[in-house]
Design a protein around this motif. Structure first.
Motif, PDB file in Angstrom:
ATOM      1  N   ARG A  29       0.843  -1.199   0.000  1.00  0.00           N
ATOM      2  CA  ARG A  29       0.000   0.000   0.000  1.00  0.00           C
ATOM      3  C   ARG A  29       0.875   1.244   0.000  1.00  0.00           C
ATOM      4  N   ARG A  30       0.198   2.398  -0.035  1.00  0.00           N
ATOM      5  CA  ARG A  30       0.871   3.694   0.029  1.00  0.00           C
ATOM      6  C   ARG A  30       1.351   3.945   1.463  1.00  0.00           C
ATOM      7  N   LEU A  31       2.458   4.641   1.600  1.00  0.00           N
ATOM      8  CA  LEU A  31       2.972   5.063   2.900  1.00  0.00           C
ATOM      9  C   LEU A  31       1.923   5.891   3.631  1.00  0.00           C
ATOM     10  N   GLU A  32       1.778   5.657   4.939  1.00  0.00           N
ATOM     11  CA  GLU A  32       0.829   6.392   5.773  1.00  0.00           C
ATOM     12  C   GLU A  32       1.561   7.020   6.949  1.00  0.00           C
ATOM     13  N   ALA A  33       0.944   8.022   7.552  1.00  0.00           N
ATOM     14  CA  ALA A  33       1.536   8.702   8.704  1.00  0.00           C
ATOM     15  C   ALA A  33       1.809   7.743   9.851  1.00  0.00           C
ATOM     16  N   SER A  34       0.992   6.737  10.017  1.00  0.00           N
ATOM     17  CA  SER A  34       1.156   5.781  11.118  1.00  0.00           C
ATOM     18  C   SER A  34       2.360   4.853  10.924  1.00  0.00           C
ATOM     19  N   ASP A  35       2.983   4.875   9.759  1.00  0.00           N
ATOM     20  CA  ASP A  35       4.092   3.964   9.483  1.00  0.00           C
ATOM     21  C   ASP A  35       5.374   4.316  10.229  1.00  0.00           C
ATOM     22  N   TYR A  36       5.446   5.511  10.770  1.00  0.00           N
ATOM     23  CA  TYR A  36       6.607   5.872  11.594  1.00  0.00           C
ATOM     24  C   TYR A  36       6.709   4.906  12.771  1.00  0.00           C
ATOM     25  N   ALA A  37       5.578   4.658  13.432  1.00  0.00           N
ATOM     26  CA  ALA A  37       5.541   3.768  14.595  1.00  0.00           C
ATOM     27  C   ALA A  37       5.643   2.295  14.200  1.00  0.00           C
ATOM     28  N   LYS A  38       5.559   2.005  12.903  1.00  0.00           N
ATOM     29  CA  LYS A  38       5.623   0.625  12.427  1.00  0.00           C
ATOM     30  C   LYS A  38       7.005   0.261  11.897  1.00  0.00           C
ATOM     31  N   GLY A  39       8.001   1.119  12.169  1.00  0.00           N
ATOM     32  CA  GLY A  39       9.376   0.796  11.830  1.00  0.00           C
ATOM     33  C   GLY A  39       9.864   1.242  10.472  1.00  0.00           C
ATOM     34  N   GLU A  93       2.307  13.737  -0.013  1.00  0.00           N
ATOM     35  CA  GLU A  93       0.883  13.626  -0.348  1.00  0.00           C
ATOM     36  C   GLU A  93       0.421  14.801  -1.206  1.00  0.00           C
ATOM     37  N   ASN A  94       0.969  15.986  -0.946  1.00  0.00           N
ATOM     38  CA  ASN A  94       0.595  17.174  -1.721  1.00  0.00           C
ATOM     39  C   ASN A  94       1.084  17.109  -3.165  1.00  0.00           C
ATOM     40  N   LEU A  95       2.005  16.221  -3.469  1.00  0.00           N
ATOM     41  CA  LEU A  95       2.475  16.042  -4.842  1.00  0.00           C
ATOM     42  C   LEU A  95       1.522  15.166  -5.650  1.00  0.00           C
ATOM     43  N   GLY A  96       0.510  14.634  -4.993  1.00  0.00           N
ATOM     44  CA  GLY A  96      -0.460  13.781  -5.682  1.00  0.00           C
ATOM     45  C   GLY A  96       0.197  12.506  -6.155  1.00  0.00           C
ATOM     46  N   GLY A  97      -0.128  12.092  -7.359  1.00  0.00           N
ATOM     47  CA  GLY A  97       0.393  10.852  -7.900  1.00  0.00           C
ATOM     48  C   GLY A  97       1.794  10.939  -8.464  1.00  0.00           C
ATOM     49  N   ASP A  98       2.410  12.121  -8.444  1.00  0.00           N
ATOM     50  CA  ASP A  98       3.754  12.268  -9.021  1.00  0.00           C
ATOM     51  C   ASP A  98       4.862  11.696  -8.148  1.00  0.00           C
ATOM     52  N   HIS A  99       4.561  11.387  -6.904  1.00  0.00           N
ATOM     53  CA  HIS A  99       5.544  10.746  -6.016  1.00  0.00           C
ATOM     54  C   HIS A  99       4.775   9.734  -5.183  1.00  0.00           C
ATOM     55  N   PHE A 100       5.107   8.472  -5.367  1.00  0.00           N
ATOM     56  CA  PHE A 100       4.381   7.402  -4.695  1.00  0.00           C
ATOM     57  C   PHE A 100       5.368   6.568  -3.902  1.00  0.00           C
ATOM     58  N   ILE A 101       5.184   6.521  -2.592  1.00  0.00           N
ATOM     59  CA  ILE A 101       6.011   5.685  -1.724  1.00  0.00           C
ATOM     60  C   ILE A 101       5.153   4.504  -1.307  1.00  0.00           C
ATOM     61  N   SER A 102       5.596   3.321  -1.675  1.00  0.00           N
ATOM     62  CA  SER A 102       4.845   2.119  -1.312  1.00  0.00           C
ATOM     63  C   SER A 102       5.552   1.407  -0.167  1.00  0.00           C
TER      64      SER A 102
END
Length: 180
Positions: free
Chosen positions: A38-48, A76-85
């Motif tokens: 999936r896409r990177l989420e804010a909660s992923d900081y706590a997930k390592g 996220e503000n870049l929309g689909g031009d930068h996608f971190i999975s």
């Protein structure tokens, strides 16, 4: 090593159209393993997530949770031009793999686009389960669905064989200037 399969392709399609991808990845292992790409989420900081990136490049520089959240919002503000999975181990809740693609808008090829894959890493505890290939194929599919005419990446000589198994061919020479 097998390809990304239908799950990753379907996910990339959903991602390119801004839907929320969450397919499960089967690794073929005996024990029940559930991996979600999936896409990177804010909660992923706590997930390592940041600890995982340290396995790619040990910078010794600490990224605070506030800095992480600021960067997630910026991306996220870049929309689909930068996608971190990311690939999350649904059993442990830990991020075990990641990679990113950003889309360069060009004037060449009738204002075409090029995908640049960066920062691919799989946690050392789950290597050998083809999760690296899943990430690379997912990002490649995402770029293709976004209209890119090619996807490029830089890698070390040691990783050349892995990327060749993912369908990449050696082309040209990488050059760089580091400022820090």
């Amino acid at each position: 090593m097998e390809g990304a399969g239908a799950s990753a392709s379907a996910s990339a399609s959903a991602s390119a159209s801004n839907a929320d991808p969450s397919p499960y990845i089967e690794t073929g292992e005996q024990e029940k393993e559930n991996y979600v790409i999936r896409r990177l989420e804010a909660s992923d900081y706590a997930k390592g997530f940041m600890e995982l990136l340290e396995q790619l490049s040990a910078s010794g520089q600490v990224v605070t949770e506030e800095q992480f959240l600021d960067r997630v919002r910026e991306v996220e503000n870049l929309g689909g031009d930068h996608f971190i999975s990311v690939i999350e181990d649904a059993n442990s809740g830990r991020i075990v793999a990641t990679g990113s693609v950003f889309l360069e808008k060009k004037f060449l090829r009738a204002c075409g686009k090029v995908g640049h894959i960066e920062d691919v890493v799989v946690d050392s505890s789950v290597r050998g389960k083809h999760l690296g290939q899943k990430i690379v194929h997912f990002l490649t599919d995402y770029a293709k669905l976004a209209g890119c005419y090619k996807v490029i990446l830089d890698c070390s000589v040691e990783n050349k064989g892995f990327y060749q198994k993912c369908g990449f061919n050696e082309k040209n020479v990488q050059m760089s200037v580091y400022f820090h």
